[in-house]
Design a protein around this motif. Structure first.
Motif, PDB file in Angstrom:
ATOM      1  N   VAL A  66     -89.855 -32.569  79.215  1.00 42.25           N
ATOM      2  CA  VAL A  66     -90.273 -32.441  80.598  1.00 42.25           C
ATOM      3  C   VAL A  66     -89.406 -31.369  81.251  1.00 42.25           C
ATOM      4  O   VAL A  66     -88.193 -31.346  81.048  1.00 42.25           O
ATOM      5  N   GLU A  67     -90.081 -30.461  81.961  1.00 35.78           N
ATOM      6  CA  GLU A  67     -89.346 -29.469  82.744  1.00 35.78           C
ATOM      7  C   GLU A  67     -89.389 -29.945  84.192  1.00 35.78           C
ATOM      8  O   GLU A  67     -90.453 -30.016  84.803  1.00 35.78           O
ATOM      9  N   VAL A  68     -88.232 -30.284  84.730  1.00 37.16           N
ATOM     10  CA  VAL A  68     -88.158 -30.846  86.075  1.00 37.16           C
ATOM     11  C   VAL A  68     -88.434 -29.743  87.089  1.00 37.16           C
ATOM     12  O   VAL A  68     -87.732 -28.738  87.138  1.00 37.16           O
ATOM     13  N   THR A  69     -89.507 -29.947  87.882  1.00 34.37           N
ATOM     14  CA  THR A  69     -89.884 -28.945  88.885  1.00 34.37           C
ATOM     15  C   THR A  69     -89.634 -29.406  90.315  1.00 34.37           C
ATOM     16  O   THR A  69     -89.474 -28.583  91.202  1.00 34.37           O
ATOM     17  N   ARG A  70     -89.607 -30.717  90.537  1.00 34.94           N
ATOM     18  CA  ARG A  70     -89.407 -31.227  91.888  1.00 34.94           C
ATOM     19  C   ARG A  70     -88.625 -32.534  91.826  1.00 34.94           C
ATOM     20  O   ARG A  70     -88.871 -33.373  90.966  1.00 34.94           O
ATOM     21  N   CYS A  71     -87.665 -32.695  92.749  1.00 41.02           N
ATOM     22  CA  CYS A  71     -86.877 -33.920  92.826  1.00 41.02           C
ATOM     23  C   CYS A  71     -86.947 -34.507  94.225  1.00 41.02           C
ATOM     24  O   CYS A  71     -86.818 -33.785  95.219  1.00 41.02           O
ATOM     25  N   GLY A  72     -87.139 -35.810  94.295  1.00 39.41           N
ATOM     26  CA  GLY A  72     -87.101 -36.549  95.549  1.00 39.41           C
ATOM     27  C   GLY A  72     -85.815 -37.349  95.607  1.00 39.41           C
ATOM     28  O   GLY A  72     -84.840 -37.062  94.907  1.00 39.41           O
ATOM     29  N   ALA A  73     -85.820 -38.380  96.420  1.00 39.43           N
ATOM     30  CA  ALA A  73     -84.624 -39.208  96.577  1.00 39.43           C
ATOM     31  C   ALA A  73     -84.335 -40.036  95.322  1.00 39.43           C
ATOM     32  O   ALA A  73     -83.187 -40.157  94.909  1.00 39.43           O
ATOM     33  N   ASP A  74     -85.379 -40.597  94.717  1.00 35.21           N
ATOM     34  CA  ASP A  74     -85.180 -41.497  93.582  1.00 35.21           C
ATOM     35  C   ASP A  74     -85.758 -40.990  92.271  1.00 35.21           C
ATOM     36  O   ASP A  74     -85.371 -41.457  91.201  1.00 35.21           O
ATOM     37  N   THR A  75     -86.731 -40.092  92.346  1.00 38.92           N
ATOM     38  CA  THR A  75     -87.399 -39.635  91.124  1.00 38.92           C
ATOM     39  C   THR A  75     -87.540 -38.117  91.108  1.00 38.92           C
ATOM     40  O   THR A  75     -87.477 -37.465  92.142  1.00 38.92           O
ATOM     41  N   THR A  98     -81.211 -38.988  88.582  1.00 37.91           N
ATOM     42  CA  THR A  98     -79.817 -39.408  88.452  1.00 37.91           C
ATOM     43  C   THR A  98     -78.942 -38.165  88.413  1.00 37.91           C
ATOM     44  O   THR A  98     -79.434 -37.050  88.527  1.00 37.91           O
ATOM     45  N   ALA A  99     -77.671 -38.384  88.232  1.00 36.76           N
ATOM     46  CA  ALA A  99     -76.749 -37.256  88.105  1.00 36.76           C
ATOM     47  C   ALA A  99     -77.039 -36.450  86.848  1.00 36.76           C
ATOM     48  O   ALA A  99     -76.643 -35.296  86.739  1.00 36.76           O
ATOM     49  N   ALA A 100     -77.753 -37.047  85.916  1.00 27.76           N
ATOM     50  CA  ALA A 100     -78.028 -36.387  84.644  1.00 27.76           C
ATOM     51  C   ALA A 100     -79.299 -35.549  84.663  1.00 27.76           C
ATOM     52  O   ALA A 100     -79.615 -34.892  83.687  1.00 27.76           O
ATOM     53  N   VAL A 101     -80.053 -35.566  85.754  1.00 33.21           N
ATOM     54  CA  VAL A 101     -81.311 -34.835  85.831  1.00 33.21           C
ATOM     55  C   VAL A 101     -81.219 -33.816  86.963  1.00 33.21           C
ATOM     56  O   VAL A 101     -80.935 -34.174  88.098  1.00 33.21           O
ATOM     57  N   GLN A 105     -84.253 -27.834  84.852  1.00 28.18           N
ATOM     58  CA  GLN A 105     -83.816 -28.106  83.483  1.00 28.18           C
ATOM     59  C   GLN A 105     -84.947 -28.740  82.669  1.00 28.18           C
ATOM     60  O   GLN A 105     -85.854 -29.356  83.223  1.00 28.18           O
ATOM     61  N   THR A 106     -84.869 -28.593  81.363  1.00 29.41           N
ATOM     62  CA  THR A 106     -85.835 -29.206  80.448  1.00 29.41           C
ATOM     63  C   THR A 106     -85.113 -30.273  79.629  1.00 29.41           C
ATOM     64  O   THR A 106     -84.025 -30.022  79.107  1.00 29.41           O
ATOM     65  N   TYR A 107     -85.733 -31.454  79.521  1.00 24.30           N
ATOM     66  CA  TYR A 107     -85.120 -32.583  78.817  1.00 24.30           C
ATOM     67  C   TYR A 107     -86.090 -33.147  77.785  1.00 24.30           C
ATOM     68  O   TYR A 107     -87.303 -33.171  78.019  1.00 24.30           O
ATOM     69  N   THR A 108     -85.542 -33.609  76.661  1.00 29.51           N
ATOM     70  CA  THR A 108     -86.364 -34.346  75.699  1.00 29.51           C
ATOM     71  C   THR A 108     -86.501 -35.767  76.223  1.00 29.51           C
ATOM     72  O   THR A 108     -85.529 -36.366  76.693  1.00 29.51           O
ATOM     73  N   VAL A 109     -87.715 -36.284  76.139  1.00 24.81           N
ATOM     74  CA  VAL A 109     -88.003 -37.577  76.746  1.00 24.81           C
ATOM     75  C   VAL A 109     -88.915 -38.410  75.850  1.00 24.81           C
ATOM     76  O   VAL A 109     -89.520 -37.900  74.905  1.00 24.81           O
ATOM     77  N   VAL A 110     -89.001 -39.689  76.200  1.00 19.68           N
ATOM     78  CA  VAL A 110     -89.932 -40.626  75.582  1.00 19.68           C
ATOM     79  C   VAL A 110     -90.754 -41.228  76.712  1.00 19.68           C
ATOM     80  O   VAL A 110     -90.202 -41.628  77.745  1.00 19.68           O
ATOM     81  N   VAL A 111     -92.072 -41.289  76.532  1.00 21.59           N
ATOM     82  CA  VAL A 111     -92.960 -41.841  77.556  1.00 21.59           C
ATOM     83  C   VAL A 111     -92.978 -43.359  77.439  1.00 21.59           C
ATOM     84  O   VAL A 111     -93.154 -43.900  76.347  1.00 21.59           O
ATOM     85  N   LYS A 112     -92.811 -44.045  78.577  1.00 27.26           N
ATOM     86  CA  LYS A 112     -92.970 -45.501  78.591  1.00 27.26           C
ATOM     87  C   LYS A 112     -94.453 -45.803  78.400  1.00 27.26           C
ATOM     88  O   LYS A 112     -95.299 -45.213  79.083  1.00 27.26           O
ATOM     89  N   PRO A 113     -94.795 -46.698  77.472  1.00 27.39           N
ATOM     90  CA  PRO A 113     -96.208 -46.965  77.174  1.00 27.39           C
ATOM     91  C   PRO A 113     -96.995 -47.428  78.406  1.00 27.39           C
ATOM     92  O   PRO A 113     -96.528 -48.251  79.186  1.00 27.39           O
TER      93      PRO A 113
END
Length: 172
Positions: A66-75, A98-101, A105-113
């Motif tokens: 996922v390439e993070v393009t927009r951040c709000g307060a919680d997500t 979080t502080a880690a996102v 930036q681009t992060y490797t992720v797993v989708v919650k089913p």
């Protein structure tokens, strides 16, 4: 003379009663503090497993970036690019802010089913998902040291908690 024998017997019975009550109180303290320590550790596993299961048990799950393009307060949100076969591309997925996102930036992720939510994967994701357990280890070490009077075990718990939190901080 019989009065002396009676008073000696009464003193011995009083001493035995104090020993029995002292042993009962010690056992009660050990049982209560042991239960509290175990409850804290169970809560730590419970708090961590909510996201750790997706990060650690990836077989059959959708994996990608996922390439993070927009951040709000919680997500934060961004487009999802699949890495695993059978995983469709998505225009927008949600990752916890979080502080880690960070945006951009681009992060490797797993989708919650069954959702559009993702969690970080890889070593950073595994360590970050177990952070609540690190806090529980630190808290349980205080209970074990103070309530159970087991300082060596408490030091092991505290050291494990500090190592886990430090490793998560360093990798993120």
């Amino acid at each position: 003379m019989p009065a002396t024998a009676t008073s000696s017997r009464q003193a011995r019975q009083a001493r035995q009663a104090r020993q029995v009550s002292s042993a009962a109180l010690r056992f009660g303290r050990l049982a209560a503090m042991g239960a509290v320590a175990v409850l804290i550790l169970i809560a730590g596993v419970w708090g961590s497993w909510g996201s750790a299961q997706y990060v650690m048990l990836t077989k059959g799950r959708e994996r990608g970036t996922v390439e993070v393009t927009r951040c709000g307060a919680d997500t934060c949100t961004g487009p999802y690019t699949p890495l695993s076969s059978g995983s469709p591309a998505r225009e927008r997925v949600v990752i916890e802010h979080t502080a880690a996102v960070r945006k951009g930036q681009t992060y490797t992720v797993v989708v919650k089913p069954g959702t559009g939510e993702v969690v970080r994967s890889g070593p950073a994701g595994v360590l970050y998902s177990w952070v609540p357990m690190g806090g529980a280890l630190l808290l349980a070490s205080v209970v074990v040291a103070g309530g159970l009077r087991r300082t060596r075990v408490a030091w092991v718990l505290a050291g494990s908690g500090v190592a886990l939190l430090t490793a998560a901080f360093v990798t993120i």
